[in-house]
Every structure is written in C-alpha cells, then in structure tokens.
Design an enzyme around this catalytic site. Structure first.
Site, PDB file in Angstrom:
ATOM      1  CD  GLU A 199       6.736  31.192 -32.162  1.00 62.14           C
ATOM      2  OE1 GLU A 199       5.832  31.346 -33.143  1.00 62.14           O
ATOM      3  OE2 GLU A 199       6.647  31.716 -30.967  1.00 62.14           O
ATOM      4  CG  HIS A 206       2.893  32.429 -32.509  1.00 61.88           C
ATOM      5  ND1 HIS A 206       4.264  32.900 -32.610  1.00 61.88           N
ATOM      6  CD2 HIS A 206       2.408  33.753 -32.152  1.00 61.88           C
ATOM      7  CE1 HIS A 206       4.257  34.170 -32.519  1.00 61.88           C
ATOM      8  NE2 HIS A 206       3.145  34.824 -32.353  1.00 61.88           N
ATOM      9  NE  ARG A 229       7.841  38.385 -32.464  1.00 61.00           N
ATOM     10  CZ  ARG A 229       6.793  38.355 -33.252  1.00 61.00           C
ATOM     11  NH1 ARG A 229       6.096  37.202 -33.094  1.00 61.00           N
ATOM     12  NH2 ARG A 229       6.471  39.072 -34.094  1.00 61.00           N
TER      13      ARG A 229
END
Lengths: 315, 315
Positions: free
Chosen positions: B263, B281, B234
C-alpha cells in the site's frame, strides 16, 4: 389446445422460454399489442402477463374482450387499473414476497455504496491517485452504520427485510407506514416525523396515487445535509426534480437509486451527479428471485386456466 | 514538561490535532525519523505512535534508546516486531475492536457491490446505455444473498460482526479459524475445506507469518468460477499475483479489496480488471471508529506516561 398468454411488457427471452414450455406465448416485446397482433388474435386472449409498473388501463383491457386474468411479474401492480379490472371481472395476480430479499439487498447495497462512497473509492484506487498520495477530500471519513438512524418508509415484506438487515449493522430503525405493527422498531405517525428523525430514508412503500411524490422538497429538507435517500420501490414516490435540486445544492448528502420516474430514462441532471449511486431497476433481479417470481406466474396462470382462483391474487 | 510522542506513520493532520492537545508531537509525516529529527531529539522519545501495518523492527526501535511504548492506531500490529519489543521491555498497544463495525461494514459493502455488480450498474445508467436499451451481458441476474454460502476466515471481533451481518441477509455462514467457538455457524477445520464449501470468502484474519499468502492459487481454485474474495484484513494474506491470474482467467468471479500487498500501490494488472471493487484501505475510517481508536490511543499513552500498564496492550 394450448392456453394462450399475451406478453404485454418486455421481458428477457431466456425468461420467456420457461413459460413457453407450458403456454403459447404471444409476445409483444413491449410494443403496442395492436401493432404486433391482429384484432382476431387479441380477441381470443384470456390471460395477460405484464410487468407491475407497465400502465394497463381500461382501454388496454378492452383490447382483449375475453380477458379473465392479468398476471404481474414481480411484487408491484401499480400500472394496473384495479377498478377497471374489477369492473370487467378480471382477476389480477402478482408475485408477493418472491423478490423481497433481492430488493432489500439492493437497498442495502445502494445505501452502503452511497454512504461509504464506494464509487469514489474505486476510482481513487484505479486512477492511481491513491498510489500518488494525492489527497482526496471525497475520501474523508464518513458516518458509519452503528447508531445511524435508518428510516424505512413502508413496512411490507421488503421493508421488514431492510429493517432486519439494518439492525444487524447496529443501526437504529424507525418506520412510517399506514399501520403500526408489532415490530421492535420505532413507529412514526407521519413521514415528516420519520424524515426529521432519520439520516437515511429507505423508500419501500407501494407505489400508487396515495404515495405519488410523497417524498418531495419538504421531506428532503427534513432529511438534512447529512441525509441519504434510497429508493428501490418506484420512481413515482419521489419528486425527481426536487431530488435533483436537493442533491445538486447538497441540502442532502447523497442517494442510491434503483428506480426512476420514466424508466429506462434517468434524467441527465441526475446522472451527472457524483453523490448518487445508480442501478438500472435490478433490485428484484437475482437468479433465485427470478425463479421464485416465475413460480408465482406459473401458479397464477395454471390456476386461472384450470378455473381456480389465483393463488397470488392482488387483494 | 509535556510528554513527547513520536508520530512514526503518516496520519491526517486533523486527527493529530486531538493528540496535540495532550502531548507534544514529533511528526515524521511518514518519512524516516532520522531524516526529520536529530539523534538528540529521538534520544528523548519514550513513546511512539504508529500504524499497525507500518514496519517497525529492532533497528527502528533502537533509534529511541529510551523507548517504553509503541502504540498502534487501529486493531492491527503486524508491522511491529513483538519479539524485539519484548527484548527491549517495550509495551505494545493497539485499539482492539474500536473499528470492528466499520471494517465489517466495508466488507459487506465490497461483497454486495461486487456480487450485485454495482459499478457496472452505475455505469450502465450514467452512460445512457440503459435508456438506449443497449443490452448489457454484464447486467444478467446474479446469485443473491439468501442461501449463499459465506465463508469467514478468522473469527475475531471483525469476523463475528461480518458473520452477524451476513446472517441477516439469510445467507449460510461457515468459518475457519485456529479455534472453534461456541457460535451458531458451521466450523471448518481447514481453510481448504471452507473454500470448497463457500462462494464468498471473507478474509478477516490477523496478518502475520502464519497467515502470509494463506490465500493462494489453491484456495482460489477451490472457491471456483462463481466464487468471490473479499479482503479487509491485510494484503499479505493473499498471494496477489495468484489473485490477478484467477480474476483475469475468470477462475473466480470477482473480488472486493480494501487492502493490498504494497500500500498505497494496487498493481496495474489488478486495477485494470472490471470484476473487482476497490477501496483505498478505508475499512476502519468512519467518524465513530476514528473517535473510538483515538480514545484507545489516548488511554494507552496516558497510562504509559503515568506509569500504569497499557489498558489496550497486545497480548
């Protein structure tokens, strides 16, 4: 008197510096030896250092009437006419295995980069398209590594290292080579059968007349629309025109290439394609593999000038 | 009456289609639930499907007075306030391990792409600079994988898969995590000690208050000028500003990033850097891992509506 070595291919100057500590180097810088040095200077040459892929036939050997050793930098020696060398009693040396890990690693890099579309991914983030939530059909999920069928063409030291790496990714491994080995991978008796079975074909075979254009339209068709080609061996193994057609018409999904038919030229029709990841023949180029290959060159040249057999001779 | 599931995050429509076969979906498309559905509709919701990283605190839970289950798509559940869920007797489920191989593979892809400079390599070939024999200082040989020291931060399922893959590349593996495991890798009692030792730091730790900005200026400094950071966990684990400084001032060599602090936004100061490989991602996004994660979601939701404990419950 220092032993003289003619440098027949083009090598980085930094690399030559280490050899210059031990030998007197006549460096052609990759140009024809006759243009750079006098017939007199060439006449005294007993050892030549070359790149395995650089053509060196009978005529080139005859430039050096006293030639006794051709030492190749790297694993390959496909440019050297072995028959012509044998006929002249010239020993041929190379650097077996010295760059195997480095080349296997570029194969893995190219395979992962191509199958996970890392060039597209990087551009998607850099361009701001991701931040703008622009949909990208190129970023759809792809097949991953577990259970993927990887075909390895050639099971020498590089092929084995590729297979071992792929196995750790939980993939299935199959291979085709002239001989079947005692290895925990599925053996296929023909390249055709391997291509029918696998979705990634890793070319790790030695270049030569036997493997020239071995991967052509038929093999590419067998690989199928989900198939990938990775070539870290020599460009000559692939029929490059058939590859361009297959990639353009998407009868295969993509490719990762470190080697080309006419280096350093990669055809425009190839470099225009988005489904290929390119590298400029850097497979063997890591700091450690350069040192290891240099060690082989030094061992081969030192043995030759001391009148001993080359420790890393081509058999 | 079909069981109703509120879709709290934004997911691809193709993926939702499979869940819609079994449940009635109230899809927010990632917008605030209140803007999309009436209080009345939300009042009847007993189960919510969300992405692990999407914030879901007490206030959000209170939108659904009958809430009994929060099911996260993927391994992570860092967005979910576990205390608030427990206080409301809400079970929290996830998809442990379902995408571990896929995420480990993107970690390997990013590491190899960054350390072997595949973006630069690809551009060098495509631009014609290689064919023109233009020297490229960016294409100098780099350190390879054999003997390279890889540090893995976090030794859960993803960390183990990364370690196993790196081991097949003949690298040395070290790790730091809260617990020392019976594994054939060197254990470091602190992240600082691991960073001092390794040249690639793979971040595979669970996100949370404990690991928030754990990789900051100090760890990056310890990694050193030859060091690389790979983050597939993360964005919150890295101090992104410190990372931009380290990459810009070249106090570390490069990075491979699949995750970011905010994000889908990767800061311009970051995306302008040539020594980073970016992915949007997509670590968990392969065809197989999506199916495996969907299976976990279906198993969790089905069990919940049948009054059984979630088979993949967050402990």
């Amino acid at each position: 008197m220092t032993d003289k070595v003619l440098i027949y291919s083009r090598f980085p100057k930094t690399m030559m510096a280490r050899f210059a500590e031990r030998f007197e180097l006549l460096d052609t810088g990759g140009r024809p030896a006759r243009e750079v040095f006098s017939a007199d200077a060439l006449g005294g040459i007993r050892a030549v250092l070359t790149a395995g892929g650089t053509p060196m036939g009978a005529e080139a050997m005859d430039l050096f009437p006293k030639l006794g050793a051709i030492v190749c930098y790297g694993t390959g020696y496909d440019g050297v006419d072995l028959k012509a060398a044998a006929a002249r009693n010239v020993a041929v040396g190379h650097s077996p295995g010295a760059n195997a890990a480095s080349v296997a690693d570029i194969a893995m890099t190219l395979m992962l980069a191509a199958t996970r579309r890392i060039l597209v991914a990087d551009q998607y983030v850099r361009s701001g398209d991701w931040a703008a939530s622009k949909p990208s059909p190129m970023m759809r999920p792809q097949a991953g590594m577990p259970g993927r069928r990887i075909g390895v063409y050639g099971m020498g030291e590089i092929g084995r290292k590729i297979a071992a790496r792929c196995a750790s990714f939980e993939s299935e491994i199959g291979y085709f080579s002239r001989s079947k080995y005692d290895l925990p991978y599925q053996y296929f008796p023909t390249l055709e059968a391997l291509a029918d079975w696998c979705s990634v074909l890793m070319i790790a075979v030695r270049a030569g007349a036997e493997t020239q254009h071995a991967v052509g339209a038929d093999i590419l068709k067998r690989l199928g629309a989900d198939g990938y080609i990775v070539n870290i061996s020599r460009g000559s193994v692939i029929d490059e025109k058939a590859l361009v057609v297959a990639l353009t018409e998407k009868t295969i999904a993509g490719a990762g290439l470190d080697v080309y038919d006419q280096e350093p030229h990669a055809p425009d029709a190839l470099t225009a394609l988005p489904n290929v990841v390119f590298a400029p023949h850097i497979g063997g180029h890591t700091l450690e593999s350069h040192v290891a290959m240099q060690n082989c060159v030094l061992a081969n040249l030192t043995a030759f000038f001391e009148g001993r057999p080359l420790p890393y001779e081509v058999k």
